[in-house]
Design an enzyme around this catalytic site. Structure first.
Site, PDB file in Angstrom:
ATOM      1  N   LYS A 160       0.663  -1.210   0.008  1.00 42.36           N
ATOM      2  CA  LYS A 160      -0.060  -0.091   0.141  1.00 42.36           C
ATOM      3  C   LYS A 160       0.860   1.206  -0.080  1.00 42.36           C
ATOM      4  O   LYS A 160       0.578   2.228  -0.524  1.00 42.36           O
ATOM      5  CB  LYS A 160      -0.911  -0.079   1.208  1.00 42.36           C
TER       6      LYS A 160
ATOM      7  N   LYS B 116     -12.267  -3.485  -5.861  1.00 41.58           N
ATOM      8  CA  LYS B 116     -12.800  -1.896  -5.803  1.00 41.58           C
ATOM      9  C   LYS B 116     -11.410  -1.083  -6.576  1.00 41.58           C
ATOM     10  O   LYS B 116     -11.835  -0.297  -7.418  1.00 41.58           O
ATOM     11  CB  LYS B 116     -13.354  -1.462  -4.762  1.00 41.58           C
TER      12      LYS B 116
ATOM     13  N   LYS C 225      -8.457 -10.894  -9.277  1.00 49.35           N
ATOM     14  CA  LYS C 225      -9.565 -10.721  -8.405  1.00 49.35           C
ATOM     15  C   LYS C 225     -10.394  -9.662  -8.622  1.00 49.35           C
ATOM     16  O   LYS C 225      -9.799  -8.663  -8.803  1.00 49.35           O
ATOM     17  CB  LYS C 225      -9.088 -11.122  -6.937  1.00 49.35           C
TER      18      LYS C 225
HETATM   19  P1  ADP Z   1     -10.979  -4.656  -2.391  1.00 49.54           P
HETATM   20  O1  ADP Z   1      -9.843  -5.960  -2.385  1.00 49.54           O
HETATM   21  O2  ADP Z   1     -11.914  -4.461  -3.347  1.00 49.54           O
HETATM   22  O3  ADP Z   1     -10.523  -3.291  -1.932  1.00 49.54           O
HETATM   23  P2  ADP Z   1     -11.312  -5.137   0.505  1.00 49.54           P
HETATM   24  O4  ADP Z   1      -9.743  -5.233   0.653  1.00 49.54           O
HETATM   25  O5  ADP Z   1     -11.901  -3.850   1.262  1.00 49.54           O
HETATM   26  O6  ADP Z   1     -11.827  -5.309  -0.854  1.00 49.54           O
HETATM   27  O7  ADP Z   1     -12.003  -6.634   1.061  1.00 49.54           O
HETATM   28  C1  ADP Z   1     -13.028  -6.470   2.067  1.00 49.54           C
HETATM   29  C2  ADP Z   1     -13.198  -7.903   2.272  1.00 49.54           C
HETATM   30  O8  ADP Z   1     -13.632  -8.640   0.941  1.00 49.54           O
HETATM   31  C3  ADP Z   1     -12.098  -8.882   2.594  1.00 49.54           C
HETATM   32  O9  ADP Z   1     -12.856  -9.910   3.262  1.00 49.54           O
HETATM   33  C4  ADP Z   1     -11.786  -9.570   1.141  1.00 49.54           C
HETATM   34  O10 ADP Z   1     -11.091 -10.948   1.421  1.00 49.54           O
HETATM   35  C5  ADP Z   1     -13.216  -9.684   0.568  1.00 49.54           C
HETATM   36  N1  ADP Z   1     -12.780  -9.571  -1.005  1.00 49.54           N
HETATM   37  C6  ADP Z   1     -12.422  -8.597  -1.655  1.00 49.54           C
HETATM   38  N2  ADP Z   1     -12.461  -9.080  -2.917  1.00 49.54           N
HETATM   39  C7  ADP Z   1     -12.871  -9.977  -3.164  1.00 49.54           C
HETATM   40  C8  ADP Z   1     -13.166 -11.092  -4.204  1.00 49.54           C
HETATM   41  N3  ADP Z   1     -12.842 -10.557  -5.382  1.00 49.54           N
HETATM   42  N4  ADP Z   1     -13.494 -12.364  -3.788  1.00 49.54           N
HETATM   43  C9  ADP Z   1     -13.917 -12.576  -2.717  1.00 49.54           C
HETATM   44  N5  ADP Z   1     -13.517 -12.022  -1.629  1.00 49.54           N
HETATM   45  C10 ADP Z   1     -13.207 -10.797  -1.693  1.00 49.54           C
HETATM   46 NA    NA Z   2      -7.634  -5.560  -0.662  1.00 52.22          NA
END
Ligand code: ADP
Ligand code: NA
Length: 330
Positions: free
Chosen positions: A114, A200, A197
């Site tokens: 990050k 956002k 994956k």
């Molecule tokens: P992002 O990766 O979009 O920034 P976050 O890191 O805020 O999302 O993730 C919040 C939760 O959602 C975490 O528990 C993460 O493991 C889960 N998560 C995020 N993206 C995915 C995905 N593509 N498939 C499954 N779980 C996900």
């Molecule tokens: Na993330």
């Protein structure tokens, strides 16, 4: 005895949760209510570790809470609250920071990733100590279990180490949390690049399904999803990542096993599959959005509900903090 406790949090850093958040994490939060005493928080303290807009943060905190309620979190069943409304998180975090080695904190790979994205010199100290705040989030509630994805394993390990270290130095005070490996969780991939994956920050608009966007738009994204060479509908994440992603989404939204879907789609084409996945998605999202809107239509009531959640969380958090303070000589 009492049910085991579980703690989890999610950042209010977007206007909408996405399908990966829901199928990969939040859906399990709902299910855990049956077996665990649950503490779920919208982690706004974590959201300020990077630059943010104050007005947007408050709005997103409320929207996040409304979405959590709309997926089925029951505020009577467990504690649903906003992290900054429970000051013990920041207070315990400071104590734990003083138990964390600088080298130990420096080894957290998420910080490196990050920080590299913003230029390491510009990254805040808060971003650096974020995993310690996460440990405080967990340890305050004496959580037995924390649902973890692969990306959070290292942070949970730090929480366990900090609990053990505190207990060894000052006497038994903090529960050492175990990872709760969720078996029915689904990893969701980008619809336009099904080897990455869904995320956002990294996904293109076409690759990301936001739960709060116009359902027609989501349906269109599903129908335009990248599929693979060939025409057979089989689950093969290596050879057919696009089709496999659609099968996973379909299966997760309907609770029908992937094998059953493979049989049902024998002799049918990718277009049929996409059309059906789009349909089940819209069927899920429309009533979900209605529930979100009803919570957001009455912000005063929503805020009241969150205040009650914070009070409930504080009952537990303040007891832990008092004991921690007593142990360290405050
Ligand atoms: P992002 O990766 O979009 O920034 P976050 O890191 O805020 O999302 O993730 C919040 C939760 O959602 C975490 O528990 C993460 O493991 C889960 N998560 C995020 N993206 C995915 C995905 N593509 N498939 C499954 N779980 C996900
Ligand atoms: Na993330």
């Amino acid at each position: 005895g009492r049910k085991p406790r579980v703690l989890s949090g999610i950042q209010p850093t977007a206007d909408s949760f996405h399908l990966g958040n829901y199928l990969g994490a939040l859906r399990q939060w709902v299910r855990l209510q049956d077996t665990h005493e649950t503490f779920y928080c919208v982690v706004d303290l974590h959201a300020i570790t990077v630059e943010h807009d104050p007005a947007l943060l408050l709005e997103r905190t409320r929207r996040s809470a409304a979405q959590l309620l709309a997926i089925g979190l029951d505020p009577e069943e467990g504690a649903l609250f906003v992290q900054s409304q429970v000051p013990e998180h920041a207070q315990l975090s400071w104590v734990l920071e003083c138990q964390t080695g600088f080298g130990e904190a420096s080894r957290m790979t998420q910080f490196k990733d990050k920080a590299a994205r913003q230029g390491t010199d510009r990254a805040s100290v808060g971003l650096f100590t974020y995993p310690v705040l996460q440990a405080a989030d967990i340890l305050l509630y004496q959580a037995n279990a924390v649902p973890v994805g692969e990306d959070q394993r290292q942070h949970l390990e730090l929480s366990r180490n900090l609990a053990q270290r505190f207990n060894n130095r000052f006497g038994p005070t903090l529960t050492v949390p175990e990872p709760h490996i969720v078996t029915d969780t689904a990893k969701i991939y980008d619809l336009q690049d099904p080897t990455a994956k869904m995320s956002k920050s990294a996904s293109s608009a076409g690759g990301l399904i936001e739960l709060m966007e116009d359902p027609k738009r989501s349906a269109k994204k599903i129908r335009s999803a990248v599929t693979d060479a060939g025409r057979e509908i089989v689950y093969d994440p290596e050879g057919k990542p696009g089709v496999s992603n659609l099968l996973i989404i379909y299966s997760a939204l309907t609770d029908r096993p992937v094998a059953e879907l493979e049989t049902a789609y024998e002799g049918k084409g990718y277009g049929d599959l996409k059309k059906d996945v789009a349909e089940v998605l819209v069927e899920f999202v429309e009533p979900f959005q209605q529930r979100v809107r009803s919570y957001l239509d009455d912000v005063a009531e929503l805020d009241k509900l969150l205040t009650r959640g914070a009070e409930r969380a504080r009952d537990v958090a303040s007891a832990t903090l008092s004991e921690v303070y007593r142990r360290i000589g405050f």
